[in-house]
Each structure stands twice: as structure tokens, then as C-alpha cells.
Design a protein around this motif. Structure first.
Motif, PDB file in Angstrom:
ATOM      1  N   SER A  40      11.456  -2.795  -2.520  1.00  0.00           N
ATOM      2  CA  SER A  40      10.848  -2.822  -3.828  1.00  0.00           C
ATOM      3  C   SER A  40      11.412  -4.040  -4.614  1.00  0.00           C
ATOM      4  O   SER A  40      10.390  -4.558  -5.399  1.00  0.00           O
ATOM      5  CB  SER A  40      11.170  -1.612  -4.274  1.00  0.00           C
ATOM      6  N   ALA A  43       9.553  -7.091  -3.148  1.00  0.00           N
ATOM      7  CA  ALA A  43       8.005  -6.915  -3.125  1.00  0.00           C
ATOM      8  C   ALA A  43       7.545  -5.728  -4.179  1.00  0.00           C
ATOM      9  O   ALA A  43       7.606  -4.735  -3.527  1.00  0.00           O
ATOM     10  CB  ALA A  43       7.450  -6.792  -1.948  1.00  0.00           C
ATOM     11  N   PRO A  44       7.474  -6.309  -5.574  1.00  0.00           N
ATOM     12  CA  PRO A  44       7.273  -5.226  -6.588  1.00  0.00           C
ATOM     13  C   PRO A  44       6.086  -4.175  -6.340  1.00  0.00           C
ATOM     14  O   PRO A  44       6.224  -3.129  -6.636  1.00  0.00           O
ATOM     15  CB  PRO A  44       6.981  -6.007  -7.792  1.00  0.00           C
ATOM     16  N   ASP A  45       5.123  -4.665  -5.477  1.00  0.00           N
ATOM     17  CA  ASP A  45       3.775  -3.891  -5.224  1.00  0.00           C
ATOM     18  C   ASP A  45       4.184  -2.877  -4.198  1.00  0.00           C
ATOM     19  O   ASP A  45       3.413  -1.932  -3.854  1.00  0.00           O
ATOM     20  CB  ASP A  45       2.939  -4.851  -4.863  1.00  0.00           C
ATOM     21  N   PHE A  46       5.424  -2.909  -3.455  1.00  0.00           N
ATOM     22  CA  PHE A  46       5.633  -1.979  -2.384  1.00  0.00           C
ATOM     23  C   PHE A  46       6.024  -0.682  -2.647  1.00  0.00           C
ATOM     24  O   PHE A  46       6.757  -0.330  -3.771  1.00  0.00           O
ATOM     25  CB  PHE A  46       6.921  -2.557  -1.434  1.00  0.00           C
ATOM     26  N   SER A  47       5.582   0.281  -2.061  1.00  0.00           N
ATOM     27  CA  SER A  47       5.850   1.775  -2.406  1.00  0.00           C
ATOM     28  C   SER A  47       5.769   2.541  -0.866  1.00  0.00           C
ATOM     29  O   SER A  47       4.841   2.063  -0.422  1.00  0.00           O
ATOM     30  CB  SER A  47       5.057   2.667  -3.450  1.00  0.00           C
ATOM     31  N   GLU A  49       4.518   5.307   1.387  1.00  0.00           N
ATOM     32  CA  GLU A  49       3.800   6.533   1.444  1.00  0.00           C
ATOM     33  C   GLU A  49       4.084   7.383   2.744  1.00  0.00           C
ATOM     34  O   GLU A  49       4.890   6.869   3.656  1.00  0.00           O
ATOM     35  CB  GLU A  49       2.306   6.038   1.653  1.00  0.00           C
ATOM     36  N   GLY A  78       7.277  -7.763   2.323  1.00  0.00           N
ATOM     37  CA  GLY A  78       6.145  -8.200   1.633  1.00  0.00           C
ATOM     38  C   GLY A  78       5.272  -9.389   2.781  1.00  0.00           C
ATOM     39  O   GLY A  78       4.092  -9.365   2.512  1.00  0.00           O
TER      40      GLY A  78
END
Length: 691
Positions: A40, A43-47, A49, A78
Motif C-alpha cells: 500500500s 502503490a497507494p491504489d492497492f487494496s 480484495e 504496482g
């Protein structure tokens, strides 16, 4: 430095399985939490799921929960995504290099860290580390010495290097009563790279394969001697190493002869762990590697052909290819004057003939085995052949001889005067199953149930895939059906269905379908008719004809019970013809009785004489076979006719011979008939569970 202590950093815990875990669940594990936090950050957009939870778990497992490796891998999410990263990790260790630019050079990548550690090792430690990287999973001290020790190196020197590698955290010592070791996957991958660069890769891998051969032979020797069984975890570790060794031997034909040797010696390990599909695939692979350049054919090729045929028989049924494999093994064994190979092949052909329903041919082959065993002085084969002989004699209706052969074999085992490997290979469990079926036919239902239950217990303890299918499908379920215990039969079917699905055993699934349909018919479900028809069609396509006359008899009985009398008559005639054709005479008295009942239901009183003729034939044939239960059923049917056929007297005489199983459906029906209850042709309305 005098007061310095070493604090070993353990890998971070990660889930051991991910089948039912979601993102929330896996984040409770430190390894996953660290990986996700670093991913995270990079790569700030990573989450994370739920659909990707399994991929993160596998990444953490692949990296052994090592914090540095997890942090470096997380920086790549990323660029590649979770699934792409996992795929690349399986191919490239250097993917984790240069993930971070700050800090000491040895902290900038996993390879750099390992390079630094490797560079601090002595030459002897480096050599041992490289060589031990060929091991998968846990390995014992003797394995480390056999594969890692250099020519002329003293044993204590090699052990000293091993201890140093443990102290430097490149090898993990596994706590326990004996010395065992392991390389983490990441460390092992690095060691294999160094081994490939060293120029001794092939020599070390060949030594590793030879050590696996020796280990498999030790397992076989302990099993033949009935010594204490090997711990399962040790056999699993051995299988992992066998896989790697076979891959090296057979891929690009580096050493196909050694590969065939290893595959043949490893059969005992795959059998012990019930790895049926792996046994088949490895045998296929090893046999496909054979080429004229390898030199003359050897005994290992015979062993592999025999093993493949035996395994495929249990999975596919008696196909033409399996007959060719057995015949080819026999021809090769005869060319090599290999008596053991000849016996093995004859044994397989004997089983094959049983499966195609030619029991006379099967019994003739047991006589060939006895003759060859006597000529070669093989007491083990001469004794163990009682197992297939008992099976053939039982189906031929020679019940006293079948019981004698089965009891003789079981008595030897009880005295520990057993024929060793052959007895294990071909089954005390099958012999006990034969005995259970014979006891039931001879009018000893209580003894039959006890023998069936013991066969099941022994099959469960045995652990082999074949043992449990045989005990359930040919003993436990049929005995329950014969005795009217439908709940027990259904419990057995549930276990059988789960077992054959796990091992992908198509033929046993068809047999299970057949038995399930018979249970349905016994409960009055007309839907069982179509299911039984379909199962019999599939059996015919496969070529499986063992017990076919009995299954056809159940179908005929079910058809009659549901009012399809012309079809029932046609099917019972098919059953009688199949019984004569294959010599499967054990059920013929009951088939004759069923036909008499169908004739009575079709014609009423006018067909009484014809029905009586079939009942009397059944009584006479059952008497000559010693099949008391068939004799009782036929006498019960005959007693429904008028007294001129002698039914009441015959029934009274037969009933007097029973001193057990007095509450079974057959005995209850016989007593009711003798008391005058049950009308003409009434038995045709009750489906018979003939299995």
C-alpha cells in the motif's frame, strides 16, 4: 564479544491454507499484514480484495514469511499485480533485487543479502550449502552426508560444516528426536543457482537421485519385514525429493535408466501414501523415456508396466490397453528369464480375467502361478496365490474350496507365516472379503457381517486406495444389501463415493452407481431402474463384467416389482446367459429362483409347473454348491405353490440347518411362508438386492 548472544528471527506466521479465508481473515497474520502495508505504501491504489487473498497467502508462503523478502516483493505489486508477481516469483529470485535504494548494499535485495551471507562461508561450507539445495522439504543427517559430503572428506568435517550452516541461518534445524534439516524456499532457490554455476549440478543431482533410490528400497524392506511403519511426514518428504529427482532424470533424458529405476523403487512409497494418480503419471513418464540407446530392456521396465497396468485397472477398468501392458510385461519377463516378473504379470492377467468375468480363465492362471512358483522355489507366490484362487472359486460356485483357500491364507497371516510382499501386494483384505461373501452364501450371516466389518477396519488401516474400494464395493455394501440393512449400505456408498472421487477412479464410480441404484430399488424407488440400466451400459462399454449376472438379476427383480414383466423376463434370461458364458455360477441358483417368480407373476397358477421347475433347479444347484442361503430362498418360493411340489417339506428341512441370522429378512420370510403367510408369486413384488 564475550557477552554477545544470537537472537534468531523466526519467519512471520502466514496462513497454511487459503481455501476458506477472505481478505479480513488473512490480514490477521503478521506476514500478510506486513506485505499489504508495504504494498500500500509503494502503490497507494492497492487494496486487498477477497478474490486475491489466496495469491497473497501463496506469496507469503513462497517467501517463507521472511520480512526482508516480503518488503522487497511488496514494492513490485504496482508493476506486476498480485497474480503476476506470484507467477514471476516462481521463476525468478532476482525479481526481489534493487527493490529499495537506501541503506547498506546487502540490504538492497534478497539476492544481495544472500550473496553477502554466502561470501562469508568457507569453501567447504559453500560446497555443502550448494549441494544440499537439491533437497526438497525436510532431510535427515544421513541424507546430508550421502549427497553433500565430498570425496575423501571426513564425516566429522562434513557434520561440522553442516552445524556452521545452521548457526549462520542458511539451513534450519528441525526440532525432534532425530537430526533433521531444511532449507527455506528462498534460500534453496539461491543455492540451486549457485549449484548450476559450480559445474557440478548434474553430478550432485545424480547423487541425490541415487540416494532417493536407496531410501525407497529401505521403505520397501521395512514394509516387507512388517517393521514399524515409516512416519507419514518422512514419506511425504521422500516423495517430494523423488519428484525432483525424476524431473532431473527424465527431463531431456539426462539419465532415463536411473529415472526408471527410481520410478520402480518409489512405487511402494506412492502406494503407502495412496498417491494413485502420481503413481500412474510417474510410471507413464518413466516408460515413455525408454529408447534403444538405453541398452537392453531391464526388470525395472517390467515392474513399471505391471504397476501401471494394476493402477489403471483400478481407475479405468479392464481396457484393451491394460491387457497389452500385462501381456507385454509377461513377454519381456520371459525373454529375460525373470521368474519374479513372470509371476507378477501372470498375477495381473489373472485379475484382469476376473474383471472381464472369465473366472475359469482366471482360475487356470492361478494354477500356472502355482506351477511356476513351485519350479522357482518361490514359497511366497505359491502361498499368496490362494487369494486370487479363492476369488475365482467363489465366483465359479465352488464355495467350500474358496473358503478353504481364503482361510488358509488368513491363517498364515495370523501365524505370521505369511508370504511377505506378495501377500501385501494382493491383499489379505480381498481374501477376507471373499471369505465374508462365501460365509453369507453358506448360511452364516452373522459370521459374514463380522468378517466384512473386519475387512473394512483392515482396509482403513492399510491406507491404500485399492484396499478401501474393494472392501466397500465387494464386501461391506453387498453383505449389507443381502442382509437387508439398507442404512449400512448407504453409509458404505457415501464413503465409497467420496473415496473414488478423490482418486478419480472411473470404474469404481460406475460400480458405486450400480450399487446405489440397487439400494434405491430396494427402497421402492422406480428411478433406480434407469440408473441401474445406465450403469450396466457403461460397465459394458468399459468391458467390466465381474458380477454382471448378479446386477442383471437385481435389475430383472426390480423390473418385475414395478410391473414390467416382459422386460423383467428378458433381463433375467440375459443374466442366466451371462452366468453360463463367464462361469459366474455363484448367483445362478438365485437367478433361477428370480425367473421362477417372474413366471409366476406373469402367468399365475397356470405357470406353477414351470416356476416349480426353476425353483427345484435352484434348490438342487444351491445344494451342490453349498449355498444354503440360495437354497433357503428357493425353498421359500417353492413352498408358496401347492404341496405336490414338496415345498413345505423342503423349506422345513432347509430352515432346520440355520442356527444364526435368525432375524435377517430371509429367515423371517421363510418362517412366515412356513406359517402360511405370503401368497403365490408375492416375492416378485419385492425387489431382490443381488450384488
Amino acid at each position: 564479544m564475550a557477552h554477545e548472544t544470537v537472537h534468531r528471527l523466526q519467519p512471520l506466521p502466514a496462513p497454511t491454507a487459503f481455501g476458506t479465508l477472505n481478505a479480513k481473515d488473512v490480514l490477521t497474520f503478521p506476514a500478510v499484514a506486513l506485505f499489504v502495508a508495504r504494498a500500500s505504501a509503494a502503490a497507494p491504489d492497492f487494496s486487498l480484495e477477497d478474490d486475491d487473498a489466496w495469491a497473497v497467502v501463496e506469496i507469503c508462503r513462497r517467501l517463507d514469511g521472511l520480512p526482508l523478502a516480503l518488503e522487497l516483493a511488496a514494492t513490485r505489486v504496482g508493476a506486476f499485480g498480485l497474480r503476476g508477481l506470484l507467477r514471476l516469483l516462481n521463476e525468478r529470485l532476482d525479481l526481489l533485487d534493487d527493490g529499495r535504494r537506501a541503506g547498506h548494499p546487502r540490504h538492497r535485495g534478497l539476492t544481495a543479502t544472500l550473496d553477502w551471507s554466502y561470501g562469508l562461508l568457507s569453501q567447504g561450507e559453500q560446497t555443502l550449502f550448494r549441494r544440499l539445495s537439491v533437497f526438497h522439504g525436510v532431510f535427515p543427517l544421513d541424507a546430508a552426508l550421502a549427497v553433500g559430503r565430498s570425496a575423501g572428506e571426513a564425516e566429522h568435517a562434513c557434520i561440522g560444516h553442516l552445524a556452521d550452516l545452521v548457526a549462520k541461518s542458511l539451513i534450519v534445524a528441525i526440532p525432534g528426536w532425530s537430526a533433521r534439516y531444511q532449507l527455506l524456499d528462498t534460500t534453496r532457490a539461491y543455492g540451486l543457482q549457485r549449484l548450476a554455476e559450480s559445474g557440478e549440478d548434474d553430478a550432485v543431482r545424480r547423487r541425490h537421485a541415487e540416494f532417493c533410490v536407496a531410501q525407497c528400497r529401505d521403505v520397501s524392506a521395512r514394509r516387507s519385514a512388517k517393521a514399524a511403519s515409516d512416519p507419514r511426514e518422512e514419506l511425504v518428504a521422500l516423495v517430494q525429493n523423488v519428484r525432483a529427482a525424476l524431473d532431473w532424470c527424465l527431463t531431456e533424458r539426462r539419465d532415463p535408466v536411473l529415472g526408471r529405476t527410481l520410478a520402480a523403487e518409489a512405487l511402494v512409497v506412492w502406494d503407502t501414501l495412496a498417491l494413485l494418480q502420481e503413481r500412474i503419471e510417474a510410471s507413464e513418464w518413466a516408460l515413455a523415456s525408454a529408447a534403444p540407446a538405453d541398452g537392453p530392456e531391464d526388470r525395472y521396465e517390467i515392474t513399471l508396466r505391471a504397476s501401471l497396468a494394476a493402477a489403471l485397472l483400478q481407475v479405468e477398468g479392464p481396457t484393451a490397453r491394460i491387457a497389452e501392458l500385462w501381456s507385454g510385461a509377461l513377454a519381456r519377463a520371459e525373454r529375460l528369464s525373470d521368474r519374479d516378473g513372470q509371476l507378477r504379470a501372470l498375477w495381473g492377467l489373472c485379475d484382469f480375467q476376473t474383471w472381464v468375468g472369465d473366472h475359469g480363465a482366471s482360475f487356470d492362471l492361478t494354477e500356472r502361478i502355482r506351477t511356476l512358483a513351485a519350479a522357482s522355489g518361490d514359497r511366497a507366490a505359491g502361498a499368496a496365490v490362494d487369494r486370487p484362487a479363492a476369488t475365482a472359486l467363489r465366483y465359479l460356485g465352488r464355495l467350500d474350496e474358496a473358503r478353504e483357500a481364503a482361510e488358509r491364507l488368513l491363517a498364515r497371516a495370523a501365524r505370521r507365516d505369511s508370504p511377505g510382499r506378495r501377500l501385501e501386494d494382493h491383499g489379505l483384505i480381498a481374501a477376507r472379503g471373499t471369505l465374508a461373501n462365501v460365509l453369507w452364501l453358506q448360511g452364516r450371516p452373522d459370521h459374514a457381517v463380522a468378517a466384512a466389518r473386519r475387512a473394512l477396519v483392515e482396509a482403513e488401516a492399510n491406507g491404500q486406495a485399492f484396499a478401501l474400494t474393494n472392501a466397500l464395493a465387494h464386501t461391506v455394501i453387498p453383505i449389507a444389501l443381502h442382509g437387508g440393512d439398507l442404512d449400512e449400505a448407504e453409509r458404505g456408498l457415501t464413503r465409497l463415493g467420496d473415496h473414488v472421487a478423490r482418486h478419480a477412479m472411473r470404474i469404481w464410480q460406475v460400480i458405486a452407481d450400480c450399487l446405489e441404484a440397487i439400494v434405491s430399488l430396494s427402497r421402492g424407488d422406480a428411478g433406480g431402474l434407469h440408473r441401474l440400466e445406465d450403469a450396466l451400459v457403461e460397465m459394458g462399454e468399459i468391458g467390466f463384467r465381474m458380477r454382471r449376472p448378479a446386477y442383471l438379476g437385481s435389475l430383472a427383480s426390480g423390473l418385475a416389482a414395478h410391473g414390467h414383466l416382459p422386460d423383467a423376463l428378458a433381463r433375467i434370461d440375459d443374466a442366466l446367459a451371462a452366468s453360463e458364458h463367464g462361469g459366474e455360477l455363484w448367483c445362478q441358483p438365485e437367478l433361477l429362483r428370480i425367473k421362477g417368480e417372474i413366471l409366476l407373476a406373469s402367468t399365475g397358477v397356470s405357470g406353477g409347473a414351470d416356476a416349480a421347475r426353476h425353483f427345484l433347479q435352484a434348490i438342487d444347484l444351491a445344494g451342490s454348491q453349498g449355498a444354503a442361503i440360495w437354497r433357503l430362498r428357493a425353498a421359500t418360493s417353492l413352498a408358496a405353490l401347492d404341496d405336490r411340489y414338496g415345498g413345505p417339506a423342503a423349506l422345513a428341512a432347509v430352515l432346520g440347518g440355520f442356527d444364526e441370522g435368525l432375524n435377517t429378512p430371509d429367515l423371517r420370510a421363510a418362517r412366515a411362508r412356513r406359517a402360511g403367510r405370503g401368497g403365490l408369486g408375492s416375492d416378485a413384488g419385492r425387489p431382490v438386492s443381488l450384488a
